[in-house]
Scaffold this motif. Sequence first.
Motif, PDB file in Angstrom:
ATOM      1  N   HIS A 188      60.527 -57.229 -67.338  1.00 53.35           N
ATOM      2  CA  HIS A 188      60.818 -55.862 -66.907  1.00 53.35           C
ATOM      3  C   HIS A 188      60.133 -56.877 -65.290  1.00 53.35           C
ATOM      4  O   HIS A 188      59.096 -56.861 -65.600  1.00 53.35           O
ATOM      5  CB  HIS A 188      59.779 -54.880 -67.989  1.00 53.35           C
ATOM      6  CG  HIS A 188      60.685 -54.276 -69.299  1.00 53.35           C
ATOM      7  ND1 HIS A 188      61.195 -53.379 -69.674  1.00 53.35           N
ATOM      8  CD2 HIS A 188      60.110 -55.702 -70.350  1.00 53.35           C
ATOM      9  CE1 HIS A 188      61.727 -53.728 -70.750  1.00 53.35           C
ATOM     10  NE2 HIS A 188      61.078 -54.307 -71.355  1.00 53.35           N
TER      11      HIS A 188
ATOM     12  N   LYS B 204      58.672 -53.616 -61.066  1.00 51.49           N
ATOM     13  CA  LYS B 204      58.811 -52.334 -59.419  1.00 51.49           C
ATOM     14  C   LYS B 204      59.276 -50.529 -60.655  1.00 51.49           C
ATOM     15  O   LYS B 204      59.305 -49.288 -60.895  1.00 51.49           O
ATOM     16  CB  LYS B 204      59.610 -52.471 -59.098  1.00 51.49           C
ATOM     17  CG  LYS B 204      59.885 -53.295 -57.881  1.00 51.49           C
ATOM     18  CD  LYS B 204      60.911 -52.834 -56.406  1.00 51.49           C
ATOM     19  CE  LYS B 204      59.920 -53.867 -55.345  1.00 51.49           C
ATOM     20  NZ  LYS B 204      61.723 -54.229 -54.129  1.00 51.49           N
ATOM     21  N   ASN B 205      59.908 -51.597 -61.500  1.00 53.99           N
ATOM     22  CA  ASN B 205      61.021 -50.011 -62.484  1.00 53.99           C
ATOM     23  C   ASN B 205      59.834 -49.946 -63.790  1.00 53.99           C
ATOM     24  O   ASN B 205      60.236 -48.604 -64.600  1.00 53.99           O
ATOM     25  CB  ASN B 205      62.244 -50.736 -63.617  1.00 53.99           C
ATOM     26  CG  ASN B 205      62.950 -51.898 -61.994  1.00 53.99           C
ATOM     27  OD1 ASN B 205      63.057 -50.825 -61.076  1.00 53.99           O
ATOM     28  ND2 ASN B 205      62.999 -52.195 -62.572  1.00 53.99           N
TER      29      ASN B 205
ATOM     30  N   ASN C 150      57.597 -47.342 -65.321  1.00 52.07           N
ATOM     31  CA  ASN C 150      57.146 -46.191 -65.006  1.00 52.07           C
ATOM     32  C   ASN C 150      55.583 -45.325 -65.822  1.00 52.07           C
ATOM     33  O   ASN C 150      55.145 -44.996 -65.380  1.00 52.07           O
ATOM     34  CB  ASN C 150      57.844 -44.517 -65.133  1.00 52.07           C
ATOM     35  CG  ASN C 150      58.868 -45.371 -64.117  1.00 52.07           C
ATOM     36  OD1 ASN C 150      58.151 -45.564 -62.859  1.00 52.07           O
ATOM     37  ND2 ASN C 150      59.741 -44.926 -64.162  1.00 52.07           N
TER      38      ASN C 150
END
Lengths: 238, 238
Positions: free
Chosen positions: B132, B135-136, B138
Amino acid sequence: MKTADKEALKRKTNAKISRPEFFNIAISVDCVIFGYAKKELQVLLIKSNRKEFSELYSLPGDLVRPDEDLDTAPYRVLKEKTGMDDVFLEQVQAFGAIDRHPSGRVITIAYYSLIDILHHKLQLSDNDLHWHSVKNINQLAFDHKLILDTCIHKLKEQIMDHPLVFNLLPEKFSLRELQDVYEAIINITLDRRNFRKMISLKKWLLDLNELEINTPRRPGKLYKLKKEYSSFNGQKKK
Amino acid sequence: MKTADKEALKRKTNAKISRPEFFNIAISVDCVIFGYAKKELQVLLIKSNRKEFSELYSLPGDLVRPDEDLDTAPYRVLKEKTGMDDVFLEQVQAFGAIDRHPSGRVITIAYYSLIDILHHKLQLSDNDLHWHSVKNINQLAFDHKLILDTCIHKLKEQIMDHPLVFNLLPEKFSLRELQDVYEAIINITLDRRNFRKMISLKKWLLDLNELEINTPRRPGKLYKLKKEYSSFNGQKKK
DNA sequence: TCAAAAGTGTTGACTTTACACCCATGA
DNA sequence: TCATGGGTGTAAAGTCAACACTTTTGA
């Protein structure tokens, strides 16, 4: 992975976590409590009470209680041993070699702390607790020499970038005292003018417009750390 | 302290260490395995198999076995999940909030690792394991987002002073690729000339006098890390 | 008045940053 | 031949290291 597989994996994991042998590892914290006296970096050691290590000193520490956060355990140890709270304390590293503890499997998490040896609240709780100059320490019980060396290394790395050493001094101090502390930690003598320039660039200090008293020679000006840089009441600042 | 007191203390300590409630804390390791692809820093995550965290990802990890050194546990996890050994892996920090794990008290020690996603030995062992882009990300299961952020922070701190990012690349690479990796990690675009000057000052690299092949444009020169700076077979070098 | 430590600036070396043009290759 | 990224140097600003003399105080 199919749902049935996931269920199997979940059962397997839960089974593992509750199997008794996975709780056969105890967790402790060990505290490297640094102080500064006699122009040398000191560390608080306790006489080992284990026959394997008779005549050796060890770091103060304790097992982590099941009902306390890991990070509060070293504060408890520190409070018990020294009466101090509101101190700088930071996690350094976990040590977990299989054979590091003679009475079983104990993984320990090392913390280091910086305190003012002359602080009025400081009260050593134990007759076997004493300050030792780090220079003179050759051997400690368990793997505590390795832990100590690791903490000294981290301390050296951090003192130029973070306002830490002030925790070793009383609230008011002279630049000479401050420089002595730095020199004691990094074991290098520094140029006075360059040191003062470096410190003044950091903007950590407040000039109190006061002078030392009762000095044998010309007194130096006193400074204190600006409030916004103090290490407790929150995290250390950049 | 008198000898009788010491004996009492020793008994007390031994009693405490063997009382069952002090083994009610399990120890795990969690691995933040970084890779680099698509010009972004990637991390290897696994779909959480716990109902509390359904649909969330988590870091690969496992309980530490009573018969393995703490520092070998993450190598075992890594080998199991990726088939890789001889990788860079370093301890970061222990996380031990009381309620961090829903099924009981688990203190975890986080490690971070850097591997080449395209390495021929890399073989993800589990269909639920995926890369993954950091940045993505959360939200993660447990406190794994905090662990990930801590590891990213440490990675950023270290890459300028230590030859680490080479672990994310194949053996031979161009300076452009290297710069892309640095930029992906620190999230800043760098000046090409200054970057090359900086890297050449470190003296980490060997010029292979080879060129990239199959590039859509003019090929760049290839370099590799000098052997004495490789991260495995010993400790990381300065 | 003397001894000891406090206080203070400048120079040169080095490091860091900003910046622009030509070159080699593949299409 | 053109478009794309590869490769390279210099000047200015800032940082770091070396270095010596004057001032203040207590004895």
